[in-house]
Design an enzyme around this catalytic site. Structure first.
Site, PDB file in Angstrom:
ATOM      1  N   ASP A  18       0.749  -1.124   0.081  1.00 35.52           N
ATOM      2  CA  ASP A  18      -0.066  -0.040  -0.117  1.00 35.52           C
ATOM      3  C   ASP A  18       0.800   1.130  -0.072  1.00 35.52           C
ATOM      4  O   ASP A  18       0.409   2.354   0.653  1.00 35.52           O
ATOM      5  CB  ASP A  18      -0.868   0.060   1.131  1.00 35.52           C
ATOM      6  CG  ASP A  18      -2.092  -1.100   1.257  1.00 35.52           C
ATOM      7  OD1 ASP A  18      -1.948  -2.199   0.475  1.00 35.52           O
ATOM      8  OD2 ASP A  18      -2.813  -1.220   2.196  1.00 35.52           O
ATOM      9  N   LYS A 104      -7.016  -4.917  -2.387  1.00 41.21           N
ATOM     10  CA  LYS A 104      -7.747  -5.529  -1.207  1.00 41.21           C
ATOM     11  C   LYS A 104      -8.568  -4.417  -0.745  1.00 41.21           C
ATOM     12  O   LYS A 104      -8.525  -3.146  -1.071  1.00 41.21           O
ATOM     13  CB  LYS A 104      -6.856  -5.797  -0.214  1.00 41.21           C
ATOM     14  CG  LYS A 104      -5.910  -4.732   0.350  1.00 41.21           C
ATOM     15  CD  LYS A 104      -4.729  -5.213   1.261  1.00 41.21           C
ATOM     16  CE  LYS A 104      -3.875  -4.189   1.937  1.00 41.21           C
ATOM     17  NZ  LYS A 104      -4.744  -2.986   2.567  1.00 41.21           N
ATOM     18  N   CYS A 143      -1.844  -2.751   7.926  1.00 40.26           N
ATOM     19  CA  CYS A 143      -1.682  -3.492   7.023  1.00 40.26           C
ATOM     20  C   CYS A 143      -0.252  -4.321   7.049  1.00 40.26           C
ATOM     21  O   CYS A 143      -0.367  -5.540   6.826  1.00 40.26           O
ATOM     22  CB  CYS A 143      -1.834  -2.823   5.624  1.00 40.26           C
ATOM     23  SG  CYS A 143      -1.381  -3.927   4.121  1.00 40.26           S
TER      24      CYS A 143
HETATM   25  C1  VGL Z   1      -4.390   0.596   5.809  1.00 39.19           C
HETATM   26  C2  VGL Z   1      -5.740   1.908   7.124  1.00 39.19           C
HETATM   27  C3  VGL Z   1      -6.912   1.718   6.277  1.00 39.19           C
HETATM   28  C4  VGL Z   1      -3.570   0.022   5.357  1.00 39.19           C
HETATM   29  C5  VGL Z   1      -5.734   0.330   5.105  1.00 39.19           C
HETATM   30  O1  VGL Z   1      -3.219  -0.515   4.332  1.00 39.19           O
HETATM   31  O2  VGL Z   1      -2.306  -0.005   6.560  1.00 39.19           O
HETATM   32  N1  VGL Z   1      -4.796   1.384   6.894  1.00 39.19           N
HETATM   33  N2  VGL Z   1      -6.886   1.271   5.325  1.00 39.19           N
END
Ligand code: VGL
Ligand code: ZN
Length: 190
Positions: A18, A104, A143
């Site tokens: 991410d 995801k 994540c």
């Molecule tokens: C994430 C907060 C909300 C991440 C994803 O990938 O760490 N954190 N959505």
């Protein structure tokens, strides 16, 4: 105890989680210091290319009105909406053509924080002969944590390199490191 930095060799995979605009400077869910990891991650990508090992990049990829958004009763501001600028990978991230992209968080009703939960990635990596993972990316306390814990459960030797990760909160980051170490993750301080 601190773990030494591993070198990528056959049987390994690099997992980049991410590294998207919304988690970086000026993004909707900015993670402090996120931009600083990009050069570290790019060097690891080069190492992975040289070693000929799989490179996986996940992206948070939410529909509008996702359950994790505040407007919908979730904990986060709206972020990484499918097709938006904020969902793009960081512009300086140098992913090769052959990188495996994993999306995801696509289901409207529930969040999906781990890149190894319901994505088929663990099976795909095993079929490629992967036994050991080096994980970096955002966010360390969300994540990265969830993916690393799943990786251990899936039977991978799991390494997280802290210089290639940043947490949303400092306490969350410390907590994540403790949880990962307890679970048997090699947390590399270097
Ligand atoms: C994430 C907060 C909300 C991440 C994803 O990938 O760490 N954190 N959505
Ligand atoms: Zn999300």
């Amino acid at each position: 105890m601190a773990s030494e930095a591993m070198r990528l060799t056959p049987g390994d995979a690099l997992i980049v989680l991410d590294v998207q605009r919304d988690f970086c400077a000026g993004g909707a869910l900015e993670v402090s210091g996120a931009d600083k990891i990009v050069s570290v991650v790019n060097e690891l990508i080069e190492e992975a290319v040289a070693a000929g090992v799989p490179i996986v990049a996940s992206r948070d990829w939410h529909p509008i009105g996702h359950a994790s958004f505040r407007d919908c009763g979730g904990p986060w501001p709206a972020h990484c909406v499918q097709g938006s600028a904020g969902a793009q990978f960081h512009p300086d991230l140098r992913l090769p053509e052959r990188a495996i992209i994993v999306s995801k968080g696509e289901s409207l009703e529930r969040d999906q924080l781990s890149a190894l939960n319901g994505t088929g990635l663990a099976e795909r990596l095993r079929r490629l002969g992967v036994r050991r993972l080096l994980i970096v990316g955002l966010a360390l306390d969300v994540c990265v944590l969830e993916t690393a814990l799943d990786a251990v459960s899936e039977g991978f030797e799991t390494h997280v390199r802290l210089s290639g990760a940043r947490a949303i909160t400092p306490e969350g980051g410390r907590d994540a490191v403790e949880k990962m170490r307890k679970a048997g993750v090699f947390v590399e301080d270097g």
